[in-house]
Motif scaffolding. Structure first.
Motif, PDB file in Angstrom:
ATOM      1  N   ARG A 180       0.866  -1.137   0.092  1.00 52.51           N
ATOM      2  CA  ARG A 180      -0.035  -0.147  -0.217  1.00 52.51           C
ATOM      3  C   ARG A 180       0.903   1.077   0.035  1.00 52.51           C
ATOM      4  O   ARG A 180       1.852   1.405   0.683  1.00 52.51           O
TER       5      ARG A 180
ATOM      6  N   THR B  93      -5.213   4.558  -1.304  1.00 51.78           N
ATOM      7  CA  THR B  93      -5.566   3.239  -1.756  1.00 51.78           C
ATOM      8  C   THR B  93      -4.677   3.003  -2.842  1.00 51.78           C
ATOM      9  O   THR B  93      -5.146   2.004  -3.584  1.00 51.78           O
TER      10      THR B  93
ATOM     11  N   ALA C  34      -6.586   1.831  -6.878  1.00 54.40           N
ATOM     12  CA  ALA C  34      -7.417   0.833  -6.123  1.00 54.40           C
ATOM     13  C   ALA C  34      -8.171   0.057  -7.186  1.00 54.40           C
ATOM     14  O   ALA C  34      -8.226  -1.157  -7.407  1.00 54.40           O
ATOM     15  N   ARG C  35      -8.879   0.894  -8.040  1.00 56.29           N
ATOM     16  CA  ARG C  35     -10.039   0.149  -9.104  1.00 56.29           C
ATOM     17  C   ARG C  35      -8.934  -0.490  -9.967  1.00 56.29           C
ATOM     18  O   ARG C  35      -9.321  -1.595 -10.468  1.00 56.29           O
ATOM     19  N   CYS C  36      -7.898  -0.064 -10.595  1.00 62.45           N
ATOM     20  CA  CYS C  36      -7.096  -0.851 -11.497  1.00 62.45           C
ATOM     21  C   CYS C  36      -6.393  -2.174 -10.767  1.00 62.45           C
ATOM     22  O   CYS C  36      -6.333  -3.212 -11.252  1.00 62.45           O
ATOM     23  N   TRP C  37      -5.951  -1.991  -9.506  1.00 60.63           N
ATOM     24  CA  TRP C  37      -5.346  -3.221  -8.702  1.00 60.63           C
ATOM     25  C   TRP C  37      -6.473  -4.221  -8.728  1.00 60.63           C
ATOM     26  O   TRP C  37      -6.124  -5.509  -8.923  1.00 60.63           O
ATOM     27  N   VAL C  38      -7.602  -4.075  -8.168  1.00 58.46           N
ATOM     28  CA  VAL C  38      -8.787  -4.853  -8.060  1.00 58.46           C
ATOM     29  C   VAL C  38      -9.092  -5.535  -9.381  1.00 58.46           C
ATOM     30  O   VAL C  38      -9.252  -6.668  -9.295  1.00 58.46           O
ATOM     31  N   ASP C  39      -9.229  -4.808 -10.444  1.00 58.53           N
ATOM     32  CA  ASP C  39      -9.606  -5.414 -11.653  1.00 58.53           C
ATOM     33  C   ASP C  39      -8.392  -6.574 -12.200  1.00 58.53           C
ATOM     34  O   ASP C  39      -8.596  -7.245 -12.685  1.00 58.53           O
ATOM     35  N   TRP C  40      -7.136  -5.865 -12.325  1.00 54.76           N
ATOM     36  CA  TRP C  40      -6.182  -6.496 -12.696  1.00 54.76           C
ATOM     37  C   TRP C  40      -5.726  -7.934 -11.836  1.00 54.76           C
ATOM     38  O   TRP C  40      -5.547  -8.914 -12.468  1.00 54.76           O
ATOM     39  N   LYS C  41      -5.866  -7.753 -10.486  1.00 59.69           N
ATOM     40  CA  LYS C  41      -5.791  -8.938  -9.784  1.00 59.69           C
ATOM     41  C   LYS C  41      -6.856 -10.041  -9.900  1.00 59.69           C
ATOM     42  O   LYS C  41      -6.482 -11.181 -10.053  1.00 59.69           O
ATOM     43  N   ALA C  42      -7.967  -9.642 -10.446  1.00 57.60           N
ATOM     44  CA  ALA C  42      -9.228 -10.404 -10.673  1.00 57.60           C
ATOM     45  C   ALA C  42      -8.841 -11.286 -11.946  1.00 57.60           C
ATOM     46  O   ALA C  42      -9.018 -12.384 -11.997  1.00 57.60           O
TER      47      ALA C  42
ATOM     48  N   ASP D  81      -5.666  -9.378  -0.420  1.00 55.36           N
ATOM     49  CA  ASP D  81      -6.538  -8.815   0.075  1.00 55.36           C
ATOM     50  C   ASP D  81      -6.494  -7.969   1.535  1.00 55.36           C
ATOM     51  O   ASP D  81      -5.584  -8.559   2.203  1.00 55.36           O
TER      52      ASP D  81
END
Length: 134
Positions: free
Chosen positions: A18, A23, A41-49, A101
């Protein structure tokens, strides 16, 4: 749960942390911690998925992998990170088990949070190596 036959090491450590109290997230290969990708944060969540679902297709050249991220919240240019197949697969496996997470908050007075990788937290690994215990 069975243990992996070869546990991840710092030689195969794709890690995240972090950034400050924000975020934002840094991604790097711990063999070259000065080369980082900064993600919102949005890019991280999408890329990790994408990584977890095996939808992300990094460029492969033998055992070397190039991760390319374009995050419009950070800038218009693509950011690149170079790592190994071993590091990427360890990261993917850890992501599937929720290892990344809830990134640890930044300790008071420090600029960034701890590096979190498939094998744990870097500071804990260093403490164990130096002193025999975390």
């Amino acid at each position: 749960m069975t243990e992996p036959s070869t546990p991840p090491s710092l030689d195969s450590a794709l890690a995240v942390r972090r950034v400050g109290k924000t975020t934002m997230v840094h991604l790097c290969d711990l063999t070259a911690p000065d080369r980082v990708i900064l993600m919102s944060a949005r890019c991280w969540v999408d890329w990790k998925a994408e990584v977890m679902e095996d939808l992300f297709r990094p460029h492969r050249d033998g055992d070397q992998i190039t991760i390319e991220i374009v995050d419009r919240a950070v800038g218009k240019a693509a950011q690149r990170l170079f790592t190994t197949e071993v590091a990427y697969r360890a990261f993917q496996s850890a992501a599937k088990t929720g290892r990344f997470d809830g990134l640890a908050p930044v300790p008071y007075g420090q600029k960034h949070g701890p590096w979190i990788w498939a094998g744990g937290v870097l500071q804990e690994a260093e403490a164990k190596a130096l002193h025999g215990a975390a």
